[in-house]
Design a protein around this motif. Structure first.
Motif, PDB file in Angstrom:
ATOM      1  N   VAL A   1      51.029  43.020  48.759  1.00  0.00           N
ATOM      2  CA  VAL A   1      51.321  43.546  47.419  1.00  0.00           C
ATOM      3  C   VAL A   1      50.445  42.860  46.377  1.00  0.00           C
ATOM      4  O   VAL A   1      49.817  43.516  45.532  1.00  0.00           O
ATOM      5  CB  VAL A   1      52.823  43.367  47.070  1.00  0.00           C
ATOM      6  CG1 VAL A   1      53.072  43.615  45.600  1.00  0.00           C
ATOM      7  CG2 VAL A   1      53.672  44.288  47.918  1.00  0.00           C
ATOM      8  N   ILE A   2      50.379  41.536  46.423  1.00  0.00           N
ATOM      9  CA  ILE A   2      49.590  40.786  45.433  1.00  0.00           C
ATOM     10  C   ILE A   2      48.109  41.138  45.563  1.00  0.00           C
ATOM     11  O   ILE A   2      47.436  41.394  44.556  1.00  0.00           O
ATOM     12  CB  ILE A   2      49.825  39.277  45.599  1.00  0.00           C
ATOM     13  CG1 ILE A   2      51.257  38.935  45.192  1.00  0.00           C
ATOM     14  CG2 ILE A   2      48.833  38.472  44.772  1.00  0.00           C
ATOM     15  CD1 ILE A   2      51.713  37.557  45.574  1.00  0.00           C
ATOM     16  N   GLU A   3      47.590  41.177  46.775  1.00  0.00           N
ATOM     17  CA  GLU A   3      46.178  41.524  46.958  1.00  0.00           C
ATOM     18  C   GLU A   3      45.908  42.955  46.513  1.00  0.00           C
ATOM     19  O   GLU A   3      44.885  43.233  45.882  1.00  0.00           O
ATOM     20  CB  GLU A   3      45.774  41.332  48.417  1.00  0.00           C
ATOM     21  CG  GLU A   3      45.646  39.892  48.810  1.00  0.00           C
ATOM     22  CD  GLU A   3      45.135  39.718  50.233  1.00  0.00           C
ATOM     23  OE1 GLU A   3      44.801  40.740  50.886  1.00  0.00           O
ATOM     24  OE2 GLU A   3      45.074  38.574  50.684  1.00  0.00           O
ATOM     25  N   GLY A   4      46.805  43.855  46.815  1.00  0.00           N
ATOM     26  CA  GLY A   4      46.631  45.242  46.404  1.00  0.00           C
ATOM     27  C   GLY A   4      46.638  45.393  44.895  1.00  0.00           C
ATOM     28  O   GLY A   4      45.842  46.150  44.328  1.00  0.00           O
ATOM     29  N   LEU A   5      47.523  44.665  44.228  1.00  0.00           N
ATOM     30  CA  LEU A   5      47.561  44.722  42.762  1.00  0.00           C
ATOM     31  C   LEU A   5      46.278  44.167  42.153  1.00  0.00           C
ATOM     32  O   LEU A   5      45.764  44.716  41.170  1.00  0.00           O
ATOM     33  CB  LEU A   5      48.779  43.953  42.229  1.00  0.00           C
ATOM     34  CG  LEU A   5      50.129  44.625  42.454  1.00  0.00           C
ATOM     35  CD1 LEU A   5      51.254  43.690  42.017  1.00  0.00           C
ATOM     36  CD2 LEU A   5      50.202  45.947  41.725  1.00  0.00           C
ATOM     37  N   LEU A   6      45.769  43.081  42.708  1.00  0.00           N
ATOM     38  CA  LEU A   6      44.504  42.525  42.214  1.00  0.00           C
ATOM     39  C   LEU A   6      43.359  43.515  42.383  1.00  0.00           C
ATOM     40  O   LEU A   6      42.559  43.723  41.469  1.00  0.00           O
ATOM     41  CB  LEU A   6      44.176  41.222  42.934  1.00  0.00           C
ATOM     42  CG  LEU A   6      44.902  39.980  42.444  1.00  0.00           C
ATOM     43  CD1 LEU A   6      44.609  38.802  43.358  1.00  0.00           C
ATOM     44  CD2 LEU A   6      44.504  39.657  41.020  1.00  0.00           C
ATOM     45  N   LEU A   7      43.275  44.126  43.556  1.00  0.00           N
ATOM     46  CA  LEU A   7      42.202  45.090  43.797  1.00  0.00           C
ATOM     47  C   LEU A   7      42.335  46.314  42.897  1.00  0.00           C
ATOM     48  O   LEU A   7      41.341  46.862  42.437  1.00  0.00           O
ATOM     49  CB  LEU A   7      42.193  45.514  45.264  1.00  0.00           C
ATOM     50  CG  LEU A   7      41.611  44.496  46.234  1.00  0.00           C
ATOM     51  CD1 LEU A   7      41.871  44.929  47.668  1.00  0.00           C
ATOM     52  CD2 LEU A   7      40.138  44.312  45.993  1.00  0.00           C
TER      53      LEU A   7
ATOM     54  N   ALA B   1      35.995  42.259  39.339  1.00  0.00           N
ATOM     55  CA  ALA B   1      36.136  40.808  39.398  1.00  0.00           C
ATOM     56  C   ALA B   1      36.351  40.341  40.844  1.00  0.00           C
ATOM     57  O   ALA B   1      35.816  39.306  41.250  1.00  0.00           O
ATOM     58  CB  ALA B   1      37.297  40.354  38.521  1.00  0.00           C
ATOM     59  N   VAL B   2      37.107  41.104  41.612  1.00  0.00           N
ATOM     60  CA  VAL B   2      37.325  40.751  43.021  1.00  0.00           C
ATOM     61  C   VAL B   2      36.009  40.829  43.778  1.00  0.00           C
ATOM     62  O   VAL B   2      35.685  39.952  44.586  1.00  0.00           O
ATOM     63  CB  VAL B   2      38.397  41.668  43.655  1.00  0.00           C
ATOM     64  CG1 VAL B   2      38.499  41.427  45.146  1.00  0.00           C
ATOM     65  CG2 VAL B   2      39.747  41.456  42.991  1.00  0.00           C
ATOM     66  N   ARG B   3      35.220  41.865  43.504  1.00  0.00           N
ATOM     67  CA  ARG B   3      33.922  42.005  44.169  1.00  0.00           C
ATOM     68  C   ARG B   3      33.001  40.838  43.819  1.00  0.00           C
ATOM     69  O   ARG B   3      32.352  40.258  44.695  1.00  0.00           O
ATOM     70  CB  ARG B   3      33.278  43.326  43.762  1.00  0.00           C
ATOM     71  CG  ARG B   3      31.970  43.588  44.485  1.00  0.00           C
ATOM     72  CD  ARG B   3      31.375  44.940  44.162  1.00  0.00           C
ATOM     73  NE  ARG B   3      32.178  45.994  44.790  1.00  0.00           N
ATOM     74  CZ  ARG B   3      32.858  46.928  44.118  1.00  0.00           C
ATOM     75  NH1 ARG B   3      32.846  46.948  42.810  1.00  0.00           N
ATOM     76  NH2 ARG B   3      33.549  47.828  44.759  1.00  0.00           N
ATOM     77  N   ARG B   4      32.955  40.469  42.536  1.00  0.00           N
ATOM     78  CA  ARG B   4      32.108  39.339  42.130  1.00  0.00           C
ATOM     79  C   ARG B   4      32.595  38.035  42.766  1.00  0.00           C
ATOM     80  O   ARG B   4      31.785  37.196  43.173  1.00  0.00           O
ATOM     81  CB  ARG B   4      32.086  39.215  40.601  1.00  0.00           C
ATOM     82  CG  ARG B   4      31.252  40.279  39.932  1.00  0.00           C
ATOM     83  CD  ARG B   4      31.063  40.007  38.455  1.00  0.00           C
ATOM     84  NE  ARG B   4      32.309  39.880  37.708  1.00  0.00           N
ATOM     85  CZ  ARG B   4      33.005  40.918  37.220  1.00  0.00           C
ATOM     86  NH1 ARG B   4      32.563  42.157  37.396  1.00  0.00           N
ATOM     87  NH2 ARG B   4      34.114  40.707  36.542  1.00  0.00           N
TER      88      ARG B   4
END
Length: 61
Positions: A13-19, A25-28
């Motif tokens: 859930v947390i990773e999905g929300l970040l993405l 920002a996640v890609r960088r």
């Protein structure tokens, strides 16, 4: 065992929300992590694991 499944679900859930919220920002961050040598990543992983164990130990006492 059910606590482990719940914990893994919360991680997803947390990773999905970040993405979903900040994909650029996640890609960088992933590109930056790819540039780091192994030693700092190992240290960060061990520190994270120790903090995680401490949090679980404190909460489950």
């Amino acid at each position: 065992m059910s606590d482990l499944i719940v914990a893994l679900g919360l991680v997803l859930v947390i990773e999905g929300l970040l993405l979903a919220a900040v994909p650029g920002a996640v890609r960088r961050a992933m590109i930056s992590i790819d540039q780091l040598p192994d030693q700092p990543l190992r240290i960060a992983g061990l520190v994270g694991a120790v903090i995680g164990v401490a949090v679980v130990w404190l909460m489950r006492g």
